[in-house]
Motif scaffolding. Structure first.
Motif, PDB file in Angstrom:
ATOM      1  N   TRP A  12       0.835  -1.206   0.000  1.00 23.34           N
ATOM      2  CA  TRP A  12       0.000   0.000   0.000  1.00 23.34           C
ATOM      3  C   TRP A  12       0.866   1.250   0.000  1.00 23.34           C
ATOM      4  N   LEU A  13       1.912   1.235   0.833  1.00 26.44           N
ATOM      5  CA  LEU A  13       2.787   2.400   0.919  1.00 26.44           C
ATOM      6  C   LEU A  13       3.482   2.662  -0.415  1.00 26.44           C
ATOM      7  N   ALA A  14       3.892   1.591  -1.094  1.00 28.07           N
ATOM      8  CA  ALA A  14       4.580   1.754  -2.374  1.00 28.07           C
ATOM      9  C   ALA A  14       3.655   2.323  -3.449  1.00 28.07           C
ATOM     10  N   ARG A  15       2.363   2.049  -3.338  1.00 24.11           N
ATOM     11  CA  ARG A  15       1.408   2.505  -4.368  1.00 24.11           C
ATOM     12  C   ARG A  15       0.911   3.923  -4.130  1.00 24.11           C
ATOM     13  N   ARG A  16       1.047   4.427  -2.906  1.00 23.36           N
ATOM     14  CA  ARG A  16       0.431   5.714  -2.591  1.00 23.36           C
ATOM     15  C   ARG A  16       1.188   6.859  -3.257  1.00 23.36           C
ATOM     16  N   GLY A  17       0.506   7.968  -3.467  1.00 22.84           N
ATOM     17  CA  GLY A  17       1.118   9.121  -4.110  1.00 22.84           C
ATOM     18  C   GLY A  17       2.129   9.814  -3.209  1.00 22.84           C
ATOM     19  N   ASP A  18       3.052  10.519  -3.830  1.00 24.53           N
ATOM     20  CA  ASP A  18       4.074  11.299  -3.132  1.00 24.53           C
ATOM     21  C   ASP A  18       4.803  10.463  -2.093  1.00 24.53           C
ATOM     22  N   LEU A  19       5.365   9.367  -2.554  1.00 18.67           N
ATOM     23  CA  LEU A  19       6.117   8.497  -1.647  1.00 18.67           C
ATOM     24  C   LEU A  19       7.349   9.209  -1.085  1.00 18.67           C
ATOM     25  N   ASN A  20       7.857  10.166  -1.858  1.00 15.55           N
ATOM     26  CA  ASN A  20       9.039  10.893  -1.384  1.00 15.55           C
ATOM     27  C   ASN A  20       8.782  11.658  -0.096  1.00 15.55           C
ATOM     28  N   SER A  21       7.514  11.899   0.226  1.00 13.56           N
ATOM     29  CA  SER A  21       7.204  12.688   1.418  1.00 13.56           C
ATOM     30  C   SER A  21       7.694  12.009   2.693  1.00 13.56           C
ATOM     31  N   VAL A  22       7.739  10.673   2.697  1.00 13.02           N
ATOM     32  CA  VAL A  22       8.178   9.974   3.906  1.00 13.02           C
ATOM     33  C   VAL A  22       9.693   9.897   3.988  1.00 13.02           C
ATOM     34  N   LEU A  23      10.380  10.376   2.953  1.00 15.64           N
ATOM     35  CA  LEU A  23      11.841  10.375   2.957  1.00 15.64           C
ATOM     36  C   LEU A  23      12.414  11.710   3.406  1.00 15.64           C
ATOM     37  N   ARG A  24      11.547  12.673   3.635  1.00 16.09           N
ATOM     38  CA  ARG A  24      11.997  14.007   4.015  1.00 16.09           C
ATOM     39  C   ARG A  24      11.873  14.193   5.535  1.00 16.09           C
ATOM     40  N   TYR A  25      12.487  15.293   6.026  1.00 15.83           N
ATOM     41  CA  TYR A  25      12.290  15.660   7.421  1.00 15.83           C
ATOM     42  C   TYR A  25      10.808  15.905   7.684  1.00 15.83           C
ATOM     43  N   GLN A  26      10.366  15.463   8.870  1.00 14.86           N
ATOM     44  CA  GLN A  26       8.988  15.645   9.290  1.00 14.86           C
ATOM     45  C   GLN A  26       8.916  16.743  10.350  1.00 14.86           C
ATOM     46  N   PRO A  27       7.736  17.300  10.614  1.00 14.63           N
ATOM     47  CA  PRO A  27       7.594  18.197  11.767  1.00 14.63           C
ATOM     48  C   PRO A  27       8.032  17.452  13.035  1.00 14.63           C
ATOM     49  N   HIS A  28       8.616  18.154  13.984  1.00 14.38           N
ATOM     50  CA  HIS A  28       9.191  17.506  15.163  1.00 14.38           C
ATOM     51  C   HIS A  28       8.186  16.595  15.872  1.00 14.38           C
ATOM     52  N   GLY A  29       6.949  17.030  15.987  1.00 12.62           N
ATOM     53  CA  GLY A  29       5.958  16.233  16.697  1.00 12.62           C
ATOM     54  C   GLY A  29       5.126  15.336  15.805  1.00 12.62           C
ATOM     55  N   GLY A  30       5.374  15.377  14.494  1.00  8.41           N
ATOM     56  CA  GLY A  30       4.605  14.562  13.559  1.00  8.41           C
ATOM     57  C   GLY A  30       3.681  15.398  12.696  1.00  8.41           C
ATOM     58  N   VAL A  31       3.296  14.844  11.559  1.00  3.00           N
ATOM     59  CA  VAL A  31       2.349  15.496  10.657  1.00  3.00           C
ATOM     60  C   VAL A  31       0.989  15.573  11.358  1.00  3.00           C
ATOM     61  N   LEU A  32       0.358  16.725  11.305  1.00  6.30           N
ATOM     62  CA  LEU A  32      -0.870  16.934  12.073  1.00  6.30           C
ATOM     63  C   LEU A  32      -1.971  15.959  11.674  1.00  6.30           C
ATOM     64  N   ARG A  72      13.130  17.156  19.351  1.00 10.35           N
ATOM     65  CA  ARG A  72      14.139  17.715  18.450  1.00 10.35           C
ATOM     66  C   ARG A  72      15.546  17.324  18.891  1.00 10.35           C
ATOM     67  N   ALA A  73      15.794  17.336  20.193  1.00 11.43           N
ATOM     68  CA  ALA A  73      17.128  17.028  20.709  1.00 11.43           C
ATOM     69  C   ALA A  73      17.476  15.552  20.628  1.00 11.43           C
ATOM     70  N   THR A  74      16.473  14.677  20.606  1.00  8.31           N
ATOM     71  CA  THR A  74      16.743  13.239  20.661  1.00  8.31           C
ATOM     72  C   THR A  74      16.631  12.544  19.305  1.00  8.31           C
ATOM     73  N   THR A  75      15.575  12.817  18.547  1.00  2.39           N
ATOM     74  CA  THR A  75      15.415  12.141  17.245  1.00  2.39           C
ATOM     75  C   THR A  75      15.131  13.104  16.100  1.00  2.39           C
ATOM     76  N   TRP A  76      15.015  14.402  16.401  1.00  2.00           N
ATOM     77  CA  TRP A  76      14.743  15.469  15.442  1.00  2.00           C
ATOM     78  C   TRP A  76      13.320  15.419  14.895  1.00  2.00           C
ATOM     79  N   ASN A  77      12.908  14.262  14.383  1.00  2.00           N
ATOM     80  CA  ASN A  77      11.541  14.156  13.872  1.00  2.00           C
ATOM     81  C   ASN A  77      11.011  12.741  13.996  1.00  2.00           C
ATOM     82  N   THR A  78       9.800  12.541  13.525  1.00  2.37           N
ATOM     83  CA  THR A  78       9.102  11.263  13.709  1.00  2.37           C
ATOM     84  C   THR A  78       9.561  10.221  12.692  1.00  2.37           C
ATOM     85  N   PRO A  79       9.383   8.916  13.004  1.00  3.66           N
ATOM     86  CA  PRO A  79       9.709   7.842  12.048  1.00  3.66           C
ATOM     87  C   PRO A  79       8.642   7.781  10.954  1.00  3.66           C
ATOM     88  N   ALA A  80       8.883   8.460   9.845  1.00  2.00           N
ATOM     89  CA  ALA A  80       7.822   8.721   8.863  1.00  2.00           C
ATOM     90  C   ALA A  80       7.255   7.465   8.221  1.00  2.00           C
TER      91      ALA A  80
END
Length: 479
Positions: A148-168, A354-362
């Protein structure tokens, strides 16, 4: 201290017992020209050693799928039984593992045996220390999710930095999932973490300061004790009342010490499995409000309770921090957690992430929120409850003469030993028999230590658990 054990019996490494093969000299016979060859019924050993050499050299890397038994036999010009015996030898020697319905694979030697593709079925060790939920169908769900993840659009989005607390949007999905269990949550007060243990670390790093006193149960989660030690916090135990913290004892502690916070696992306590009643929760809230305590609520196992009392997040939202994760629901390898805090603490939590992992495991967050939205996570919860209930029935069957504490759906049981029995020798004797269990020491907050064993059977087959329980009863009787 018994070899391979530390901290009262936590498994570090226990060498598997294997069938001892006869010396090579006994397997050879002389030919007419003076040469030596393997006896015909020992050819499987030669095949096994060839594969071992290929695995050790890296020619066949970890994770490689091996040919089927029949294909392997045809490739080497041997009988099917010979090929099967060669594979069995490699499995017993921990070079390969089998995955149901998919075949044989080369095992990664850097992973502990119980963290491979599957638990060993026909050889020890049996790990009853770490709770590793598992079901034969779990891998299929992961494969489906990855497709499912491979088929979804904009797969590159999970390869980028995320908001520190996660995508809203993902925080909203997790908040909605939790609402039935712990009450309505504002997604902006929920932060995604790299597992519940990371959430505990964030609390210690961002919301507490060195030297702060934290009140907790006399038996508490070892992971929190580890965080307390690294952060140089002071952990004080509070006496229990019917398996839960006694509010009157907490009150007495607060009158004599400058307590900053109280840490609790009120719903399916680890390791006792108890559920704190609503009256006790409200009494603790009253103490917390009077002395301005931060309430840290660990909800790692609360999905197991089908009719929980109101959470501390509901009873005292202005001072409660709720921490949880999906590892006990899905798999220990999927490290995704969440922490819910009052609005005035959001900034401190963001900085700690931010100090420990910077962002969420996308990638994992995308998978987990997908499983929440399609209902798969509820199926996983049901599987874990059903598996826990089966294990509890076996524990009741074999340990009915002992003082045991547990939850009907939990995959762990607390066994209090008779006064004349000591836990440490029992842990060591069981380790010698290939069964790893924990004593009370990792869970006990000084000054007291229960004389008990904790048995965690998540992911253990029913037959494996039966055999282990028989061994435990036998060893306890001998001790």
């Amino acid at each position: 201290m018994a070899k391979g054990l530390s901290h009262g019996g936590i498994l570090q490494k226990i060498k598997p017992e294997v069938d001892m093969e006869p010396p090579l000299s006994q397997l050879l016979y002389c030919t007419n020209d003076g040469g030596k060859v393997l006896r015909p019924n020992m050819v499987y050993l030669d095949l096994a050693e060839k594969l071992v050499a290929q695995i050790k050299s890296g020619e066949i890397p970890p994770g490689s799928r091996l040919p089927t038994h029949r294909a392997f036999a045809e490739q080497n010009g041997v009988a099917l039984a010979t090929a099967t015996r060669a594979y069995k030898t490699l499995k017993q020697r921990s070079f390969i593992v089998g995955e149901r319905g998919r075949g044989m694979f080369v095992r990664n030697p850097e992973l502990p045996l119980t963290l491979g593709i599957e638990q060993f079925e026909d050889a020890p060790p049996v790990d009853l220390v770490f709770n590793m939920p598992a079901d034969p169908g779990d891998g299929d769900v992961l494969r489906s999710g990855l497709r499912w993840l491979a088929r979804r659009g904009d797969l590159n989005s999970v390869l980028r930095y995320q908001p520190h607390g996660g995508v809203l949007s993902e925080r909203r999905t997790i908040a909605a999932y939790l609402s039935n269990r712990v009450g309505k949550i504002d997604a902006e007060n929920l932060f995604i973490t790299s597992g519940a243990q990371h959430g505990l670390s964030i609390v210690a790093l961002g919301l507490l300061k060195r030297g702060d006193i934290v009140a907790t149960d006399q038996l508490t989660y070892p992971g929190f004790r580890a965080v307390v030690g690294l952060r140089d916090l002071s952990l004080h135990s509070v006496a229990e009342r019917e398996g839960s913290m006694n509010p009157e004892s907490l009150l007495r502690l607060c009158k004599t010490k400058s307590v900053r916070a109280v840490y609790l696992t009120p719903t399916v306590h680890n390791p006792l499995g108890s559920v704190m009643d609503e009256k006790t929760r409200r009494e603790i809230v009253a103490v917390a409000r009077h002395f301005d305590l931060l309430i840290i609520e660990d909800g790692a196992y609360d999905f197991l309770e089908t009719d929980p009392p109101p959470s501390f997040l509901q009873l005292a939202p202005e001072r409660s921090v709720y921490i949880g994760g999906v590892s006990k629901v899905l798999a220990t390898g999927l490290r995704l957690g969440y922490i819910v805090v009052p609005p005035d603490l959001a900034g401190a939590v963001t900085m700690a992430i931010r100090a420990t992992t910077w962002n969420t495991p996308a990638v994992i967050t995308a998978l987990v929120t997908h499983w929440i939205e399609d209902g798969s996570i509820l199926e996983f919860e049901n599987r874990r409850r059903e598996a826990g209930a089966r294990g509890q029935r076996l524990c009741q069957e074999y340990l009915n003469g002992y003082d045991i504490c547990s939850h009907q759906y939990a995959s762990f049981t607390w066994v209090r030993l008779p006064k004349r029995k000591r836990a440490d020798p029992i842990v060591a004797m069981l380790a010698d028999r290939g069964v790893a269990v924990s004593s009370a020491e990792p869970y006990a907050v000084p000054p007291g230590t229960d004389n008990a064993l904790r048995l965690a059977f998540g992911g253990i087959s029913e037959e494996g658990l039966r055999l282990s329980l028989k061994s435990i009863c036998k060893v306890v009787d001998m001790a």
